[in-house]
Design an enzyme around this catalytic site. Sequence first.
Site, mmCIF file in Angstrom:
data_model
loop_
_atom_site.group_PDB
_atom_site.id
_atom_site.type_symbol
_atom_site.label_atom_id
_atom_site.label_comp_id
_atom_site.label_asym_id
_atom_site.label_seq_id
_atom_site.Cartn_x
_atom_site.Cartn_y
_atom_site.Cartn_z
ATOM 1 N N ASN A 217 0.842 -1.067 -0.080
ATOM 2 C CA ASN A 217 -0.130 0.116 -0.008
ATOM 3 C C ASN A 217 0.971 1.198 0.133
ATOM 4 O OD1 ASN A 217 0.635 0.536 2.811
ATOM 5 N ND2 ASN A 217 -0.478 -1.311 3.057
ATOM 6 N N LYS A 296 8.274 -17.532 -10.670
ATOM 7 C CA LYS A 296 7.390 -16.185 -11.156
ATOM 8 C C LYS A 296 6.162 -16.909 -12.001
ATOM 9 C CE LYS A 296 7.957 -12.674 -14.608
ATOM 10 N NZ LYS A 296 8.307 -12.253 -15.970
#
Length: 409
Positions: A217, A296
């Site tokens: 955030n 990934k």
Amino acid sequence: MLNGKKIVLGVTGGIAAYKSATLVSKLVQKGADVHVIMTASAQQFITELTLQSLSKNPVYSDTFDEREPSVVSHINLADLADLVIVAPATANMIAKMAHGLADDMLSTTLLATTAPIMVAPAMNVHMYQHPAVIENMRILSSRGVSFIEPGEGLLACGYVGKGRMEEPESIVQIIEQFFSEATSATSNKPRLLEGRKIVVTAGGTIERIDPVRYITNDSSGKMGVAIAKAARDMGAEVVLVAGHIDVTPPADIHVVQVQSAQEMYDAVLELWEDSDIVIKAAAVADYRPRKASDRKMKKSGDTMSLELVKTVDILEQLGLRKKSQFLIGFAAETNNMETYAREKLARKNCDLMVANDVTSEGAGFRSETNIVQIYDALGLVEQLPMLSKEEVAHRLLTITAARIGGAHS
Ligand code: CTP
């Protein structure tokens, strides 16, 4: 600001060692008394004579080259320092520091000093991101060593990325800030929290999706770091549990570096029993990916869904365990501030809840200022105007000190 300050500068063997000449020169111009220690590898990049001429002090590189019979040089340097800074710091020196190795003049001095230590890493981007280096830096920051983050750009090895030592001008500014904060810490602020043990959480948590992606955030950690500093200035013993933060905490504050909500929870819980005050200024992710992939994730299909599960609500868990601790939460809201803040205060069993409207100008995540309202179980305690985060921190801790009844004997 730096007049008469004794700074020991460790120079290790990276190409950025050439920048240490500018660094020494600028520190000396500001009045600092600079003592340089070089490693053998640093001498491949820059000469002792250069740094000796600029610092006007002998340069040390050999532990056994004792020039003054009345003192043991590495202990003498370790003791005289107001600050030790390693710039540039190679991955090797960071590893030695993390593991307590003392096989040359610099590492021995670093082990012997009780002065605050700053480290300005400089290395290839892949080295900087290597798990071993990350872990070593984490160990050091948990011991109170502060890091001056390297910049991004073209590296001497040809790669473009993070790893370039911060410019000497910026390092000098950071050192000046360090001394100015240390001075204000010992100046005439009332030590209302003398002897109190305070845990402050700061910054945003990082919830991994895969090795290259995560959820976080906008929290910068500025509010939490300001609280940690103010608490230190008021005489408290402070531990800062930091997620992702954009500001460098002062070197004399003990920092426990964490990533995820779970790690923050574990770190806070370990400190909980012994704490007098816990302040949860961190922006903790409410959800995390159900499973972080260790590879990934590859692209497939036009849409993708990520299943998220709730993280542990740290504050709520602390509220359940509360005995004598004074618990303070933060509520970042965009609407219905009072209702939400008071609901959270009750649900999380807090003593105070600091609410701010993150949409207003001059408040919220990245701002230097904040506009907060402080609530307790009975309602509004104080509505503060727009103030610097340092001033907000100071007011909040003054209210806290009054409520817990002065300094701890
Ligand atoms: N908090 C926490 N652990 C979480 C979520 C929040 O400890 N998993 C803490 C924060 O550090 C803050 C307080 O709880 O001190 C309020 O955080 P906030 O995100 O505003 O509250 P939530 O309970 O998550 O409610 P919502 O996101 O619905 O507003």
